[in-house]
Every structure is written in structure tokens, then in C-alpha cells.
Design a protein around this motif. Sequence first.
Motif, mmCIF file in Angstrom:
data_model
loop_
_atom_site.group_PDB
_atom_site.id
_atom_site.type_symbol
_atom_site.label_atom_id
_atom_site.label_comp_id
_atom_site.label_asym_id
_atom_site.label_seq_id
_atom_site.Cartn_x
_atom_site.Cartn_y
_atom_site.Cartn_z
ATOM 1 N N SER A 124 12.819 -45.132 -17.890
ATOM 2 C CA SER A 124 12.079 -42.916 -18.109
ATOM 3 C C SER A 124 13.726 -41.655 -18.432
ATOM 4 O O SER A 124 13.092 -41.528 -19.535
ATOM 5 C CB SER A 124 11.570 -42.338 -16.401
ATOM 6 N N ALA A 125 14.681 -42.106 -17.507
ATOM 7 C CA ALA A 125 15.979 -41.609 -18.575
ATOM 8 C C ALA A 125 15.767 -41.751 -19.533
ATOM 9 O O ALA A 125 16.638 -40.851 -20.484
ATOM 10 C CB ALA A 125 16.767 -41.896 -17.359
ATOM 11 N N LEU A 126 16.216 -42.291 -20.543
ATOM 12 C CA LEU A 126 16.139 -42.935 -22.143
ATOM 13 C C LEU A 126 15.155 -41.999 -23.041
ATOM 14 O O LEU A 126 15.649 -41.391 -23.578
ATOM 15 C CB LEU A 126 16.256 -44.074 -22.223
ATOM 16 N N ASP A 127 13.604 -42.285 -21.954
ATOM 17 C CA ASP A 127 12.944 -41.496 -22.732
ATOM 18 C C ASP A 127 12.937 -40.031 -22.795
ATOM 19 O O ASP A 127 12.417 -39.212 -23.253
ATOM 20 C CB ASP A 127 11.564 -41.977 -22.380
ATOM 21 N N ARG A 128 13.572 -39.617 -21.477
ATOM 22 C CA ARG A 128 13.579 -38.469 -21.483
ATOM 23 C C ARG A 128 14.727 -37.738 -22.501
ATOM 24 O O ARG A 128 14.526 -36.701 -23.019
ATOM 25 C CB ARG A 128 13.454 -37.484 -20.423
ATOM 26 N N THR A 181 20.524 -32.700 -19.449
ATOM 27 C CA THR A 181 20.935 -34.479 -20.872
ATOM 28 C C THR A 181 22.571 -35.242 -19.511
ATOM 29 O O THR A 181 22.553 -36.324 -19.710
ATOM 30 C CB THR A 181 21.710 -33.514 -22.106
ATOM 31 N N LEU A 182 23.514 -34.324 -19.511
ATOM 32 C CA LEU A 182 24.257 -34.066 -19.001
ATOM 33 C C LEU A 182 24.239 -34.994 -17.208
ATOM 34 O O LEU A 182 24.311 -35.732 -17.134
ATOM 35 C CB LEU A 182 24.923 -33.397 -18.128
ATOM 36 N N ARG A 183 23.085 -35.090 -16.884
ATOM 37 C CA ARG A 183 22.763 -35.568 -15.582
ATOM 38 C C ARG A 183 21.998 -37.062 -16.287
ATOM 39 O O ARG A 183 22.187 -37.774 -15.248
ATOM 40 C CB ARG A 183 21.534 -34.541 -14.988
ATOM 41 N N LEU A 184 21.003 -36.290 -16.767
ATOM 42 C CA LEU A 184 20.715 -38.339 -17.327
ATOM 43 C C LEU A 184 21.830 -39.301 -17.761
ATOM 44 O O LEU A 184 21.954 -39.715 -17.531
ATOM 45 C CB LEU A 184 19.401 -37.685 -18.282
ATOM 46 N N LYS A 185 22.864 -38.331 -18.420
ATOM 47 C CA LYS A 185 23.394 -39.425 -19.257
ATOM 48 C C LYS A 185 24.219 -39.563 -18.121
ATOM 49 O O LYS A 185 24.652 -40.870 -18.578
ATOM 50 C CB LYS A 185 24.796 -38.426 -20.428
ATOM 51 N N SER A 186 25.179 -39.364 -16.769
ATOM 52 C CA SER A 186 25.629 -39.398 -16.329
ATOM 53 C C SER A 186 24.867 -40.653 -15.497
ATOM 54 O O SER A 186 24.846 -42.377 -14.878
ATOM 55 C CB SER A 186 25.866 -38.634 -14.782
#
Length: 137
Positions: free
Chosen positions: A124-128, A98-103
Motif C-alpha cells: 500500500s505504501a508503494l501504491d501511494r 512521501t518522507l513518511r512513506l519512504k521511512s
Amino acid sequence: MWRKIHSNRDPKDTLYSEIRKEFSVYFGFIADTGQRLFAAYPRIIFGLMVVSMLASFALSLTVFRNREGSKKTPEKNINTVQDGFSQIMQATGNIRETLRLKSLVDSLSAKKVLAVRDSMLLDSALDRLAEIHRTLK
């Protein structure tokens, strides 16, 4: 992004009205035949309806009864130390992802113009992120 498609279709023309228009001869024949049949034999048809309802009731109590629920014994949910530790590890992995996708989302949203690759990464990040959020509930 997508161009709006304009249609000059008459709003009264629906799928049902077109099918009715095409097959109205057959529908009329079936309706006339059914009315004549019901008018000629009302008691027999009523008796058949009652018999079919009674047969359905009897079958639902005997043949179609769901007996699988009564045979199964409830399993006890035993949480061992290993299960708890694996849950902690899974939660840690979800937080890191979650932290990686948020950044990643923050860095992509800071750009003025997104390339095709950037928009695909963002999508794809928002879907994940949504998938991780669903597993937490």
C-alpha cells in the motif's frame, strides 16, 4: 508464490476454431445465401452501398456535427494568491507524506522476513508513492 499451471491443450485449438467447428453449418449457409444474393443483384447492392455512403457523409456534416465546441467561450485561468497558497500547502503535504512513506519502506525493507501485515503495508505504501508521483506530473 503461485504454482504454475500446466495445460495439455492442443495449441491449434483456439476459441475461434472451436466456435467455427460448432457453428460451421450456419456460417456456410449464410455465406452461400450471401453469394447467391450478390450474384443475383449486383447493381442493386452496389447502388445501396453508394447511397449508404452518401447518406453517412451527409449526416456527418449535418446531424452528427459537434457544435458544442464553438458555443463555449474560453475561460480565463486566474491564479489568485489563495490558489497559489493552497498549491504550496498541497505540495508540502505531498512531501511530508512521501518522507513518511519512504521511512516506512526503508524500515520494512530492512527486515529479513516480512509478515503478512508488513507485506500489505509495503504494497500500500508503494501504491501511494506511485499515486503521489502521478499527481506531480
